[in-house]
Enzyme design. Structure first.
Site, PDB file in Angstrom:
ATOM      1  N   ALA A  11     -41.098  45.403  68.646  1.00 20.71           N
ATOM      2  CA  ALA A  11     -40.521  46.289  68.124  1.00 20.71           C
ATOM      3  C   ALA A  11     -39.291  47.547  69.195  1.00 20.71           C
ATOM      4  O   ALA A  11     -39.465  47.211  70.276  1.00 20.71           O
ATOM      5  CB  ALA A  11     -41.182  46.660  66.708  1.00 20.71           C
ATOM      6  N   VAL A  12     -38.742  48.150  68.110  1.00 22.47           N
ATOM      7  CA  VAL A  12     -38.191  49.032  68.258  1.00 22.47           C
ATOM      8  C   VAL A  12     -38.597  49.854  69.843  1.00 22.47           C
ATOM      9  O   VAL A  12     -38.236  50.085  71.293  1.00 22.47           O
ATOM     10  CB  VAL A  12     -37.716  49.987  67.340  1.00 22.47           C
ATOM     11  N   GLY A  14     -41.512  49.288  71.212  1.00 16.23           N
ATOM     12  CA  GLY A  14     -42.175  48.676  72.775  1.00 16.23           C
ATOM     13  C   GLY A  14     -41.137  47.963  73.329  1.00 16.23           C
ATOM     14  O   GLY A  14     -40.842  48.145  74.286  1.00 16.23           O
ATOM     15  N   SER A 128     -45.093  59.974  71.919  1.00 14.48           N
ATOM     16  CA  SER A 128     -44.029  60.565  70.240  1.00 14.48           C
ATOM     17  C   SER A 128     -43.046  60.866  71.622  1.00 14.48           C
ATOM     18  O   SER A 128     -42.554  60.192  72.385  1.00 14.48           O
ATOM     19  CB  SER A 128     -45.053  61.577  70.534  1.00 14.48           C
ATOM     20  N   GLY A 129     -42.035  60.473  70.451  1.00  8.67           N
ATOM     21  CA  GLY A 129     -40.968  61.144  71.068  1.00  8.67           C
ATOM     22  C   GLY A 129     -39.772  60.048  70.414  1.00  8.67           C
ATOM     23  O   GLY A 129     -38.269  59.989  70.988  1.00  8.67           O
ATOM     24  N   GLY A 130     -39.833  58.970  69.561  1.00 13.22           N
ATOM     25  CA  GLY A 130     -39.000  57.967  68.827  1.00 13.22           C
ATOM     26  C   GLY A 130     -37.988  57.090  69.633  1.00 13.22           C
ATOM     27  O   GLY A 130     -39.361  56.879  71.306  1.00 13.22           O
ATOM     28  N   LYS A 183     -52.345  63.398  68.873  1.00 15.36           N
ATOM     29  CA  LYS A 183     -51.741  62.551  68.727  1.00 15.36           C
ATOM     30  C   LYS A 183     -51.325  62.784  67.233  1.00 15.36           C
ATOM     31  O   LYS A 183     -50.292  63.287  66.157  1.00 15.36           O
ATOM     32  CB  LYS A 183     -51.243  61.235  69.166  1.00 15.36           C
ATOM     33  N   HIS A 186     -49.840  66.724  66.815  1.00 13.19           N
ATOM     34  CA  HIS A 186     -48.792  66.585  67.516  1.00 13.19           C
ATOM     35  C   HIS A 186     -47.863  66.039  65.511  1.00 13.19           C
ATOM     36  O   HIS A 186     -47.903  66.880  65.292  1.00 13.19           O
ATOM     37  CB  HIS A 186     -49.034  65.967  68.130  1.00 13.19           C
ATOM     38  N   ASN A 187     -49.039  64.976  65.492  1.00 14.26           N
ATOM     39  CA  ASN A 187     -48.226  64.577  63.640  1.00 14.26           C
ATOM     40  C   ASN A 187     -48.189  65.200  63.218  1.00 14.26           C
ATOM     41  O   ASN A 187     -47.263  65.580  62.136  1.00 14.26           O
ATOM     42  CB  ASN A 187     -48.122  63.305  63.756  1.00 14.26           C
ATOM     43  N   GLU A 190     -45.827  68.757  63.211  1.00 12.14           N
ATOM     44  CA  GLU A 190     -44.646  67.428  63.022  1.00 12.14           C
ATOM     45  C   GLU A 190     -44.515  68.199  61.706  1.00 12.14           C
ATOM     46  O   GLU A 190     -42.850  68.216  60.908  1.00 12.14           O
ATOM     47  CB  GLU A 190     -44.350  66.300  63.691  1.00 12.14           C
ATOM     48  N   ARG A 287     -44.175  66.908  50.097  1.00 10.39           N
ATOM     49  CA  ARG A 287     -43.844  65.826  50.849  1.00 10.39           C
ATOM     50  C   ARG A 287     -44.034  63.994  49.265  1.00 10.39           C
ATOM     51  O   ARG A 287     -43.358  63.116  49.058  1.00 10.39           O
ATOM     52  CB  ARG A 287     -44.271  64.350  51.509  1.00 10.39           C
ATOM     53  N   ARG A 445     -71.540  80.738  42.455  1.00 10.56           N
ATOM     54  CA  ARG A 445     -72.365  79.105  42.481  1.00 10.56           C
ATOM     55  C   ARG A 445     -74.071  79.881  42.436  1.00 10.56           C
ATOM     56  O   ARG A 445     -74.120  78.687  41.948  1.00 10.56           O
ATOM     57  CB  ARG A 445     -71.975  78.851  43.985  1.00 10.56           C
TER      58      ARG A 445
END
Length: 482
Positions: A11-12, A14, A128-130, A183, A186-187, A190, A287, A445
């Site tokens: 894919a992109v 890879g 990471s880095g697209g 990772k 990291h996300n 992000e 989101r 409590r």
């Protein structure tokens, strides 16, 4: 001719990653479940280059130099397990399987143990880095079977991004699922960075009435300051981008955000180890709120808020926004590193915090000048409990604090939501508080559930119960501690 490494999944990401590998002098075997993609790639972008196109898993594995290095860039989940089962029969002891996708770290822990039980080695690595990073040099975060590192290190450290000083943005992260965990964090960071920038944008646009051109210039200036980063840079470009007809693309984009789950995983992981990852949690929920577009449109016709306009000094507020964004960013990383510290203890990982900051300096989505200061902080004190306690970050937040508070107050006054930036300030105030109102919470409590409490005049770990109503007796409940 044998290949130095093989990759499954054209894919992109890879495609770009194998082109990167080949450009650095490596011969790469490629395979894809849809074999037509192999022919298309080898005769297209890969034409005339050192690729070995394979039509079957057996041919693919046979074409690899030993120890075989089989890398997968396929959809996270069952597809990874399926390919592991497909390649194992064609591998021998000491061969290495690498998952370069966005797998959930508990899956990587499980897969590492399973693959090692077969006499093979396993690496789960964050990339990471697209697509641009994959082609030109991503940030790579490998973890798993430690003995596999020396075999893949020459490849990974050659194809990854490098800092201006020449340091590779790739190093061994740790055992088991540590690579995919880092990772994931990291996300999550992000998510937080993007949400804070979006809140700043909304304040500029709706609060200050700024045009896209004005905001473009502000982000351009900020990118030459302590906020210098990839996300500030692309925000600058987005706000300045126009079609051939002169229309701003940003204004035609629907305000509903998508997500792939890594931010949610980060928030859940924080809950699992009892860490207050409030900013990233708010970014995930923002989101979710954006996705309720139809509900929000209906609600806007019914619910009202402040109607006033900003009547202060615009230039001063822009500077305040810059300081608030910077301070909140510090909190986001402080929380992220808290999570990594707690999780390393929980899972038995040996994480190099300064090294992680270095890996994020280039190639990845959150790359920024700021990360160099984080590496310095952990170099100065490897046992640093929280980034806010480092002298540099302590001073930075103190200098920004007045601006930070003015921004949050003005946002509340104008009815402009700032969930991430305001939660960062709330965390800061909570973290620096010697005493929080949890004493009342514990009393509540204990009142309704006999959950007990500790006392300020007794050693930690000694629990007490009060019969608040006179009807409760002396029986107390057990306590769940994360």
């Amino acid at each position: 001719m044998k290949a130095d490494i093989g990759l499954i999944g054209l894919a992109v990401m890879g495609e770009n990653l194998v082109l990167n590998m080949e450009s650095k002098g490596f011969t790469v075997a490629v395979y894809n479940r849809t074999v037509e993609k192999v022919d298309k790639f080898v005769n297209g972008r890969g034409a005339g280059k050192n690729f070995i196109g394979c039509k079957s898993i057996e041919d693919f594995c046979t074409s690899l130099e030993r120890p075989r290095k089989v890398m997968m860039l396929v959809k996270a989940g069952q597809a990874v397990d399926d390919f592991i089962e497909k390649v194992i029969p064609y591998l021998e002891e000491g061969d290495i399987i690498i998952d370069g996708g966005n797998s959930h770290f508990p899956d990587t822990i499980r897969r590492t143990a399973y693959v090692e039980s077969k006499g093979l080695l396993y690496i789960g690595t964050g990339v990471s880095g697209g697509e641009e990073g994959a082609l030109l040099g991503p940030s790579i975060m490998p973890g798993g079977s430690t003995s596999a590192w020396e075999s893949v290190k020459p490849i990974f450290q050659k194809i990854c991004a490098h800092t201006d000083e020449g340091d590779p943005c790739c190093d061994w992260v740790g055992e088991g699922g540590a690579g995919h965990f880092v990772k994931m964090v990291h996300n999550g960071i992000e998510y937080g960075d993007m949400q804070m920038i979006c809140e700043t944008y909304q304040m500029m646009k709706e609060g200050l009435g700024m045009s896209n051109e004005e905001m473009h210039e502000v982000f351009k200036d900020w990118n030459a300051s302590e906020l210098d980063s990839y996300l500030i840079e692309i925000t600058r470009d987005i706000l300045g981008y126009k079609t051939e007809e002169g229309e701003a693309v940003i204004d035609s984009i629907l305000d509903t955000a998508g997500q792939k789950g890594t931010g949610k995983w980060t928030a859940v992981a924080a809950l699992d180890v009892g860490q207050p990852l409030t900013l990233i949690g708010e970014a995930v929920f923002a989101r979710c709120l954006s996705a309720l577009k139809d509900e929000r449109v209906d609600a806007a016709k019914v619910l009202t808020g402040p109607q006033g306009d900003f009547d202060g000094d615009k230039a001063s507020m822009i500077n305040d926004l810059k300081q608030a964004l910077y301070a909140s960013k510090i909190v986001s990383y402080a929380q992220g590193y808290q999570l990594m510290r707690a999780s390393a203890e929980a899972y038995g990982w040996n994480l190099n915090n300064g090294g992680i900051a270095l890996m994020w300096r280039g190639g990845c989505i959150i790359r920024s000048v700021f990360l160099g200061k984080i590496k310095d902080a952990f170099d100065n004190n490897p046992d640093l409990v929280n980034l806010l306690l480092d002298p540099f970050f302590k001073e930075a937040v103190e200098n920004a604090q007045a601006s930070w508070r003015r921004v949050v107050m003005k946002a509340v006054e104008l009815g402009i939501p700032m969930p991430a930036i305001s939660s960062a300030l709330a965390f800061f105030d909570g973290y620096r508080a010697e005493r929080l109102p949890a004493n009342l919470l514990q009393a509540q409590r204990d009142y309704f559930g006999a959950h007990t409490y500790e006392r300020v005049d007794s050693p930690r770990g000694e629990f007490f119960h009060t019969n608040w109503t006179g009807r409760g007796g002396d029986t107390s409940a057990s306590t769940y501690i994360v």
